[in-house]
Design a protein around this motif. Structure first.
Motif, mmCIF file in Angstrom:
data_model
loop_
_atom_site.group_PDB
_atom_site.id
_atom_site.type_symbol
_atom_site.label_atom_id
_atom_site.label_comp_id
_atom_site.label_asym_id
_atom_site.label_seq_id
_atom_site.Cartn_x
_atom_site.Cartn_y
_atom_site.Cartn_z
ATOM 1 N N GLY A 149 -4.136 -8.825 4.018
ATOM 2 C CA GLY A 149 -3.168 -7.728 4.056
ATOM 3 C C GLY A 149 -2.001 -7.903 3.091
ATOM 4 O O GLY A 149 -1.087 -7.068 3.098
ATOM 5 N N LYS B 290 0.378 -7.567 0.019
ATOM 6 C CA LYS B 290 0.588 -6.466 -0.915
ATOM 7 C C LYS B 290 0.584 -6.991 -2.344
ATOM 8 O O LYS B 290 1.328 -7.916 -2.679
ATOM 9 C CB LYS B 290 1.907 -5.756 -0.619
ATOM 10 N N THR C 30 -6.952 -0.408 0.387
ATOM 11 C CA THR C 30 -7.380 -1.740 0.812
ATOM 12 C C THR C 30 -8.499 -2.222 -0.099
ATOM 13 O O THR C 30 -9.576 -1.627 -0.154
ATOM 14 C CB THR C 30 -7.865 -1.709 2.270
ATOM 15 N N GLN D 126 -3.799 -5.398 0.103
ATOM 16 C CA GLN D 126 -3.290 -4.044 -0.012
ATOM 17 C C GLN D 126 -2.746 -3.825 -1.434
ATOM 18 O O GLN D 126 -1.808 -4.519 -1.857
ATOM 19 C CB GLN D 126 -2.179 -3.778 1.009
#
Length: 472
Positions: free
Chosen positions: A340, A342, A441, A468
């Motif tokens: 997850g 970024k 994603t 992400q």
């Protein structure tokens, strides 16, 4: 002078021995009888209600009353020959032959089964066909072949056990197995409706094809085909039942309709397509896959009449004797990136490392470490990519293909490594994303593959990390 009249001592009641009282009674009765003519007589009316059966007490009482009356007549001494002879009247039908009885008085005759020829024929003629208007009856103890009893009571047809490349199955009665060759990875199961002389190349549309891989496939079918609109086939053919022919560029597919099923006690996937070849030809295509075992069943154009046999084949699969291409005894872990995390698409490089650890007992001496990005909605196909993935090797960065890596490019660009049981190896990477990778994603895939020398491979281990992508 005496107290009583003298008794008669003889005669038949008509002589001088009669007493004055007897003579007076007889003359009175004769006078009355002379007054009755034939016009005074009328037929007896038919009974208007059913005769009741006399109870036993009545049956016993009637003779007693008759006996008492006879005794009384005997005492009085009546002569029977001078009185009108009134016997018992005959049956009502003999008197009322010319009468018209009311409908309610007409009895209803109900024949018994033994008197009915129709009933006898139905019962004793089990071979009577439906065209004869009769009812076909099965013999005692045999299930009926009419109505819905045929499906529920008919015995299950026997199936033949069969083993192909370690996969066990049962072939329904009437089906037959045909292999593509001595070393082939495909088995064709031709349905009972296949033409005489049909061979392996006639499996579509006349049968079902079982494909068993020992390594991850590089040809059709593959797991990726289950998601593609044209994944039902690899040639532009139109396998229509009874008339298979080239497609002539008119193929149109609807689907796939995808579902998750259980096959051989394991999670499996199924895809189904509806395909039209032209204005009049169409067919259904189906495909099942056991992803971890790389076992496929496909039926392209098979007639719906044989769907139950096809499903029975799928349900009978036993893959316990087949060696999976995916050993999964090598783990893949990532450092420098987290699930997850970024990652901007402004061209900023992000470094990370993948560690492959051998948790099994096999010594992998000739494997390749491969990393790539799976497709996702933020990166539509057909766009030229400027994003890059580099691998550090010998102190320098070497470019790799990032987008949609297939099996051949994976083997070509993978880094050769060797990993002994209990040992690990680490490879460093650098990811640089640009706006051609939009927000969403992004799955990063890490694999350790064992080439088989023929362009295919066996998977020793695999891992996935999702990050992400954010726009900057």
């Amino acid at each position: 002078m005496t107290d009583k009249l003298p008794r008669r001592t003889g005669g038949d009641g008509d002589g001088p021995d009669d007493t004055p009282m007897e003579r007076l009674l007889r003359e009175a009765m004769n006078a009355r009888a002379m007054q009755i003519t034939a016009h005074d007589l009328r037929p007896a009316a038919p009974p208007s209600r059913r005769l009741r059966r006399l109870k036993p007490v009545y049956l016993a009482a009637v003779p007693l009353f008759g006996l008492a009356a006879a005794m009384a007549f005997g005492v009085l001494g009546f002569r029977g020959d001078t009185v009108a002879d009134r016997g018992d009247p005959g049956p009502a039908a003999t008197v009322t032959a010319s009468a018209s009885p009311s409908p309610s008085a007409v009895p209803t005759v109900e024949p018994t089964p033994s008197e009915s020829p129709t009933a006898t024929a139905t019962t004793t003629s089990p071979t009577a066909g439906p065209t004869g208007g009769g009812t076909t009856e099965a013999p005692v103890g045999v299930p009926s072949t009419t109505g819905t009893a045929t499906t529920s009571t008919s015995p299950t047809a026997p199936a033949t056990p069969y083993t192909f490349r370690g996969v066990k199955l049962r072939i329904p009665e009437g089906w037959r197995a045909v292999t593509e060759g001595a070393q082939g990875i495909r088995l064709c199961l031709l349905s009972p409706g296949a033409p005489d002389g049909a061979a392996f190349n006639d499996c579509s549309p006349y049968g079902a094809e079982l494909t068993v891989y020992d390594a991850e496939p590089v040809t059709w079918p593959s797991t990726g085909d289950l998601d593609a609109s044209g994944g039902w086939g690899h040639q532009p053919n139109c396998p229509v039942w009874g008339n298979p022919h080239p497609a002539d560029g008119q193929l149109k597919s609807v689907g796939p309709a995808k579902s998750t099923v259980t096959v051989a006690g394991r999670p499996a996937r199924k895809s189904q397509w509806q395909v039209t070849c032209n204005a009049k030809d169409s067919f259904t295509a189906q495909m099942w896959v056991l992803p971890k075992d790389q076992v496929y069943v496909s039926a392209i154009g098979l007639k719906a009449d044989y769907q139950s046999g096809l499903q029975a084949i799928v349900n009978s699969l036993d893959v316990s004797g087949h060696t999976s291409p995916y050993a999964n005894d090598v783990s893949a872990s990532v450092t420098g990136l987290t699930v997850g995390q970024k990652v901007p698409n402004d061209g900023t490089p992000v470094e990370f490392a993948v560690t492959f650890k051998n948790t099994g007992k096999t010594n992998y001496t000739a494997t390749k470490a491969v990393v790539y990005a799976d497709p996702y909605p933020g990166a539509p196909p057909g766009v030229k990519r400027t994003s890059t993935l580099d691998r550090r090797q010998g102190g320098a960065w070497s470019p790799m293909e990032l987008w949609g890596l297939d099996a051949f490019s994976g083997l070509e660009s993978g880094l050769p490594v060797s990993v002994a049981p209990g040992q690990s190896v680490t490879v460093n990477y650098r990811l640089t994303l640009t706006p051609d990778y939009g927000p969403g994603t992004l799955p990063l895939v890490m694999r350790l593959e064992v080439p088989d020398g023929a362009g295919s491979f066996r998977l020793a281990g695999e891992g996935t990390l999702q990050i992400q992508v954010v726009a900057k």
